[in-house]
Design a protein around this motif. Structure first.
Motif, PDB file in Angstrom:
ATOM      1  N   GLU A  64       0.867  -1.184   0.000  1.00  0.00           N
ATOM      2  CA  GLU A  64       0.000   0.000   0.000  1.00  0.00           C
ATOM      3  C   GLU A  64       0.899   1.229   0.000  1.00  0.00           C
ATOM      4  O   GLU A  64       1.168   1.833   1.032  1.00  0.00           O
ATOM      5  N   ARG A  65       1.372   1.589  -1.194  1.00  0.00           N
ATOM      6  CA  ARG A  65       2.415   2.605  -1.299  1.00  0.00           C
ATOM      7  C   ARG A  65       1.883   4.019  -1.161  1.00  0.00           C
ATOM      8  O   ARG A  65       2.650   4.951  -0.928  1.00  0.00           O
ATOM      9  N   HIS A  66       0.592   4.223  -1.368  1.00  0.00           N
ATOM     10  CA  HIS A  66      -0.009   5.555  -1.251  1.00  0.00           C
ATOM     11  C   HIS A  66      -1.221   5.476  -0.332  1.00  0.00           C
ATOM     12  O   HIS A  66      -2.077   4.615  -0.506  1.00  0.00           O
ATOM     13  N   ILE A  67      -1.274   6.383   0.635  1.00  0.00           N
ATOM     14  CA  ILE A  67      -2.426   6.493   1.525  1.00  0.00           C
ATOM     15  C   ILE A  67      -2.923   7.931   1.457  1.00  0.00           C
ATOM     16  O   ILE A  67      -2.240   8.852   1.923  1.00  0.00           O
ATOM     17  N   PHE A  68      -4.092   8.108   0.851  1.00  0.00           N
ATOM     18  CA  PHE A  68      -4.639   9.444   0.648  1.00  0.00           C
ATOM     19  C   PHE A  68      -5.986   9.545   1.352  1.00  0.00           C
ATOM     20  O   PHE A  68      -6.810   8.637   1.275  1.00  0.00           O
ATOM     21  N   ALA A  69      -6.204  10.659   2.030  1.00  0.00           N
ATOM     22  CA  ALA A  69      -7.507  10.930   2.636  1.00  0.00           C
ATOM     23  C   ALA A  69      -8.376  11.695   1.638  1.00  0.00           C
ATOM     24  O   ALA A  69      -7.880  12.275   0.668  1.00  0.00           O
ATOM     25  N   GLU A  70      -9.664  11.704   1.886  1.00  0.00           N
ATOM     26  CA  GLU A  70     -10.601  12.376   0.987  1.00  0.00           C
ATOM     27  C   GLU A  70     -10.503  13.898   1.125  1.00  0.00           C
ATOM     28  O   GLU A  70     -10.259  14.421   2.209  1.00  0.00           O
ATOM     29  N   HIS A  71     -10.714  14.586  -0.012  1.00  0.00           N
ATOM     30  CA  HIS A  71     -10.782  16.037   0.020  1.00  0.00           C
ATOM     31  C   HIS A  71     -12.149  16.479   0.541  1.00  0.00           C
ATOM     32  O   HIS A  71     -13.147  15.757   0.408  1.00  0.00           O
ATOM     33  N   GLY A  73     -15.587  18.635   0.463  1.00  0.00           N
ATOM     34  CA  GLY A  73     -16.440  19.100  -0.620  1.00  0.00           C
ATOM     35  C   GLY A  73     -16.557  20.609  -0.634  1.00  0.00           C
ATOM     36  O   GLY A  73     -16.395  21.282   0.398  1.00  0.00           O
ATOM     37  N   ASN A  74     -16.827  21.145  -1.796  1.00  0.00           N
ATOM     38  CA  ASN A  74     -16.990  22.591  -1.919  1.00  0.00           C
ATOM     39  C   ASN A  74     -18.350  23.023  -1.375  1.00  0.00           C
ATOM     40  O   ASN A  74     -19.326  22.265  -1.413  1.00  0.00           O
ATOM     41  N   GLY A  75     -18.409  24.251  -0.873  1.00  0.00           N
ATOM     42  CA  GLY A  75     -19.674  24.788  -0.402  1.00  0.00           C
ATOM     43  C   GLY A  75     -20.628  25.053  -1.558  1.00  0.00           C
ATOM     44  O   GLY A  75     -20.200  25.168  -2.720  1.00  0.00           O
ATOM     45  N   GLY A  76     -21.889  25.167  -1.259  1.00  0.00           N
ATOM     46  CA  GLY A  76     -22.886  25.392  -2.300  1.00  0.00           C
ATOM     47  C   GLY A  76     -23.799  26.544  -1.962  1.00  0.00           C
ATOM     48  O   GLY A  76     -23.677  27.193  -0.921  1.00  0.00           O
ATOM     49  N   LYS A  77     -24.731  26.804  -2.876  1.00  0.00           N
ATOM     50  CA  LYS A  77     -25.702  27.877  -2.652  1.00  0.00           C
ATOM     51  C   LYS A  77     -26.685  27.460  -1.565  1.00  0.00           C
ATOM     52  O   LYS A  77     -26.703  26.307  -1.126  1.00  0.00           O
ATOM     53  N   ASP A  78     -27.519  28.411  -1.168  1.00  0.00           N
ATOM     54  CA  ASP A  78     -28.481  28.184  -0.082  1.00  0.00           C
ATOM     55  C   ASP A  78     -27.788  27.771   1.212  1.00  0.00           C
ATOM     56  O   ASP A  78     -28.307  26.972   1.992  1.00  0.00           O
ATOM     57  N   LYS A  79     -26.540  28.300   1.380  1.00  0.00           N
ATOM     58  CA  LYS A  79     -25.754  28.046   2.613  1.00  0.00           C
ATOM     59  C   LYS A  79     -25.485  26.563   2.841  1.00  0.00           C
ATOM     60  O   LYS A  79     -25.420  26.103   3.978  1.00  0.00           O
ATOM     61  N   CYS A  80     -25.368  25.811   1.769  1.00  0.00           N
ATOM     62  CA  CYS A  80     -25.071  24.371   1.889  1.00  0.00           C
ATOM     63  C   CYS A  80     -23.592  24.170   2.225  1.00  0.00           C
ATOM     64  O   CYS A  80     -22.700  24.669   1.519  1.00  0.00           O
ATOM     65  N   HIS A  81     -23.352  23.432   3.290  1.00  0.00           N
ATOM     66  CA  HIS A  81     -21.973  23.133   3.741  1.00  0.00           C
ATOM     67  C   HIS A  81     -21.419  21.967   2.931  1.00  0.00           C
ATOM     68  O   HIS A  81     -22.108  20.980   2.692  1.00  0.00           O
ATOM     69  N   GLY A  82     -20.179  22.085   2.525  1.00  0.00           N
ATOM     70  CA  GLY A  82     -19.542  20.994   1.798  1.00  0.00           C
ATOM     71  C   GLY A  82     -19.335  19.778   2.689  1.00  0.00           C
ATOM     72  O   GLY A  82     -19.185  19.895   3.910  1.00  0.00           O
ATOM     73  N   THR A  83     -19.289  18.615   2.086  1.00  0.00           N
ATOM     74  CA  THR A  83     -19.085  17.382   2.858  1.00  0.00           C
ATOM     75  C   THR A  83     -17.664  17.316   3.398  1.00  0.00           C
ATOM     76  O   THR A  83     -16.711  17.746   2.738  1.00  0.00           O
ATOM     77  N   ASP A  84     -17.514  16.793   4.604  1.00  0.00           N
ATOM     78  CA  ASP A  84     -16.192  16.596   5.195  1.00  0.00           C
ATOM     79  C   ASP A  84     -15.557  15.333   4.622  1.00  0.00           C
ATOM     80  O   ASP A  84     -16.226  14.304   4.469  1.00  0.00           O
ATOM     81  N   GLY A  85     -14.283  15.406   4.310  1.00  0.00           N
ATOM     82  CA  GLY A  85     -13.570  14.234   3.838  1.00  0.00           C
ATOM     83  C   GLY A  85     -13.383  13.219   4.955  1.00  0.00           C
ATOM     84  O   GLY A  85     -13.185  13.584   6.119  1.00  0.00           O
ATOM     85  N   LYS A  86     -13.450  11.947   4.616  1.00  0.00           N
ATOM     86  CA  LYS A  86     -13.305  10.891   5.619  1.00  0.00           C
ATOM     87  C   LYS A  86     -11.851  10.765   6.068  1.00  0.00           C
ATOM     88  O   LYS A  86     -10.929  10.817   5.259  1.00  0.00           O
ATOM     89  N   ASP A  87     -11.681  10.629   7.381  1.00  0.00           N
ATOM     90  CA  ASP A  87     -10.343  10.369   7.910  1.00  0.00           C
ATOM     91  C   ASP A  87      -9.915   8.950   7.557  1.00  0.00           C
ATOM     92  O   ASP A  87     -10.738   8.035   7.454  1.00  0.00           O
ATOM     93  N   VAL A  88      -8.617   8.759   7.363  1.00  0.00           N
ATOM     94  CA  VAL A  88      -8.065   7.440   7.072  1.00  0.00           C
ATOM     95  C   VAL A  88      -7.286   6.968   8.289  1.00  0.00           C
ATOM     96  O   VAL A  88      -6.330   7.620   8.724  1.00  0.00           O
TER      97      VAL A  88
END
Length: 394
Positions: A64-71, A73-88
Motif C-alpha cells: 500500500e504505497r499511497h495512503i490518501f484521505a478524501e478532500h 467538498g466545496n460549499g454550495g448555494k443556499d448556505k449548503c456546507h460541503g461534505t467533510d472528507g473521511k479520515d483514514v
C-alpha cells in the motif's frame, strides 16, 4: 520464499484539502435581492495512525504505497456546507516509529493498543461569502479557498515490544533457548545466521505468570557499522526491559565475546547500556558443578579487573534443559527489580528516538526494497487556484 516479517515500510501519505467556500448571491423572482448565501467548504480528511495489538508486522502495508484521505467538498448555494472528507485510520503494530523519509527526522511513536496519532491533518474548509456579510458589506463577492493538503513520505519502522531481548553471536544458542523456554518454533540449524528475522515467545513462569522474550539474528563484530544483519535488527531490542547476553561455554574467552557484544550495543545506541543485563553461558551440559563454579568466579574476577559492571551469570544447556528454571528465576527477579520498575515508569519521558543517519538510511531502504520513487500527481490539485464562478439562479 519471501518472509512475512516486514519491519520497514515506505509510504507516501497525503491528507485531504479543504473544500472552497461558495461565492453565491441569491437571485430568484420572489426575492431578487436575497443577498449572499454561499456555504462553507468541508474539512479535508486526516491521516491517523492507530496502535493495534493484533498486528505484529507491517506486512499489511507492504504494497500500500499511497495512503490518501478524501478532500473536503466545496460549499454550495443556499448556505449548503460541503461534505467533510473521511479520515483514514492506518492500523500499525505497537512499537512502530515514524520517520520523515526525506530528512530522516523522527516524527512520532505508537506504543500502546488504541493509541491514535494524527500524522497529517486535513485542511480546513474555506468560508462562503455568507460568513462575510455585514451592515456595511451586504453583498460580499468573495469567499475563501480551502486549506491545502499536507503531504509527506514516511518510513514506518517496527521495534518489537518484549520484556527480555536475546543478544549473542551467530550459533550462540539463542533460537534453541527460545524454543526450549516458550512455544515459539524458530528455525534451528548448525550454521551461522540461521535466524533471518526476529522471533517472539511467551515464557511461562510460576503461578501463571509469564514474560515475553525476543530473539534477533546473531550480531557480529562491526554490526553497528552495517556488517551482517545486526544493523537491521539491533533496533528490536531497544525497547526491551532486560538484555540477556548468550555466550557459548566452549568459546576461548567468554569475557572478550561479552565485551564485543557490549561495544556493538554502545556504538548503536549508548542508552541501551542503561538496561539491566544478565549473562547466560550456553552449551554447558558437559560441565560439572565444580567446574561451573570455578568458571563463574574466574569470569567475575576478569570482569572486575577490566572495569565491567557485575551482572548475574547463569550456566545453562538449552538442549539438555539444565538450569533453565534457575535462568527464569534470575530473569524474573531482574525484571521486577525496583530499579527496573522505576526505569520502566520513566521510560516514556526518558526514551529519546534519534533521527536517522541519512548515510545509512539509503542502505537500509535498499535492503528492504523500499528505495522506489513514490511521487504522485493528483490532477485535482492543479485546479486549487482557479477563479470562482458566480452562480445565479434565474
Amino acid at each position: 520464499m519471501e518472509s512475512n516479517f516486514v519491519d520497514y515500510v515506505k509510504i507516501l501519505c497525503r491528507s485531504g484539502k479543504g473544500g472552497r467556500g461558495s461565492m453565491h448571491l441569491k437571485h430568484v423572482k420572489y426575492n431578487p435581492n436575497g443577498g449572499p448565501d454561499g456555504g462553507d467548504g468541508g474539512k479535508g480528511g486526516s491521516i491517523i495512525l492507530r496502535g493495534n495489538h493484533n498486528y505484529w508486522t507491517l506486512l499489511h502495508l507492504r504494497y500500500e504505497r499511497h495512503i490518501f484521505a478524501e478532500h473536503g467538498g466545496n460549499g454550495g448555494k443556499d448556505k449548503c456546507h460541503g461534505t467533510d472528507g473521511k479520515d483514514v485510520y492506518v492500523d500499525v503494530p505497537c512499537g512502530t516509529v515514524v520517520y520523515d523519509a526525506e530528512t530522516g527526522h523522527y516524527v512520532c511513536d505508537v506504543t500502546y493498543d488504541g493509541q491514535e496519532i494524527v500524522l497529517l491533518k486535513g485542511g480546513r474548509g474555506g468560508l462562503g461569502n455568507f460568513q462575510f456579510r455585514s451592515a456595511t458589506n451586504q453583498a460580499p463577492r468573495y469567499a475563501q479557498p480551502g486549506e491545502p493538503a499536507q503531504e509527506m513520505t514516511v518510513i514506518l519502522e517496527l521495534k518489537l515490544l518484549a520484556d527480555v531481548g536475546l543478544v549473542g553471536f551467530p550459533n550462540a544458542g539463542k533460537s534453541t533457548l527460545l524454543a526450549s523456554m516458550s512455544n515459539a518454533r524458530p528455525k534451528i540449524a548448525n550454521y551461522p545466521f540461521t535466524t533471518m528475522e526476529p522471533s517472539l515467545g511467551i515464557v511461562a513462569y510460576r503461578d501463571q505468570k509469564s514474560f515475553v522474550m525476543a530473539d534477533i539474528p546473531g550480531i557480529i563484530e562491526g554490526a553497528s557499522e552495517g556488517r551482517g544483519l545486526g544493523l537491521r535488527f539491533l533496533r528490536h531490542i531497544e525497547r526491551n526491559s532486560l538484555l540477556l547476553f548468550l555466550v557459548p561455554g566452549d568459546t576461548d574467552n567468554i569475557k572478550h565475546e561479552y565485551k564485543v557484544l557490549l561495544n556493538e550495543l554502545r556504538q548503536f545506541n549508548p542508552e541501551m547500556l542503561t538496561k539491566h543485563r544478565v549473562l547466560a553461558v550456553t552449551k554447558c551440559d558437559l560441565l560439572d558443578d565444580e567446574l561451573v563454579e570455578m568458571l563463574r568466579q574466574q569470569l567475575l574476577a576478569e570482569m572486575e579487573a577490566d572495569g565491567l559492571e557485575p551482572l548475574p551469570i547463569v550456566f545453562i544447556s538449552a538442549v539438555a534443559g539444565q538450569h533453565l528454571d534457575e535462568l527464569k528465576d534470575v530473569l524474573w527477579q531482574e525484571l521486577n527489580a525496583e530499579s527496573n520498575k522505576l526505569q520502566a515508569i520513566t521510560a516514556e519521558d526518558r526514551l529519546v528516538h534519534r533521527d536517522k543517519d541519512l548515510s545509512r538510511f539509503a542502505q537500509e531502504l535498499a535492503a528492504e526494497g523500499e528505495d522506489e520513487d513514490l511521487e504522485y500527481v493528483d490532477e485535482e490539485d492543479i485546479e486549487d487556484l482557479e477563479d470562482f464562478e458566480y452562480e445565479d439562479e434565474e
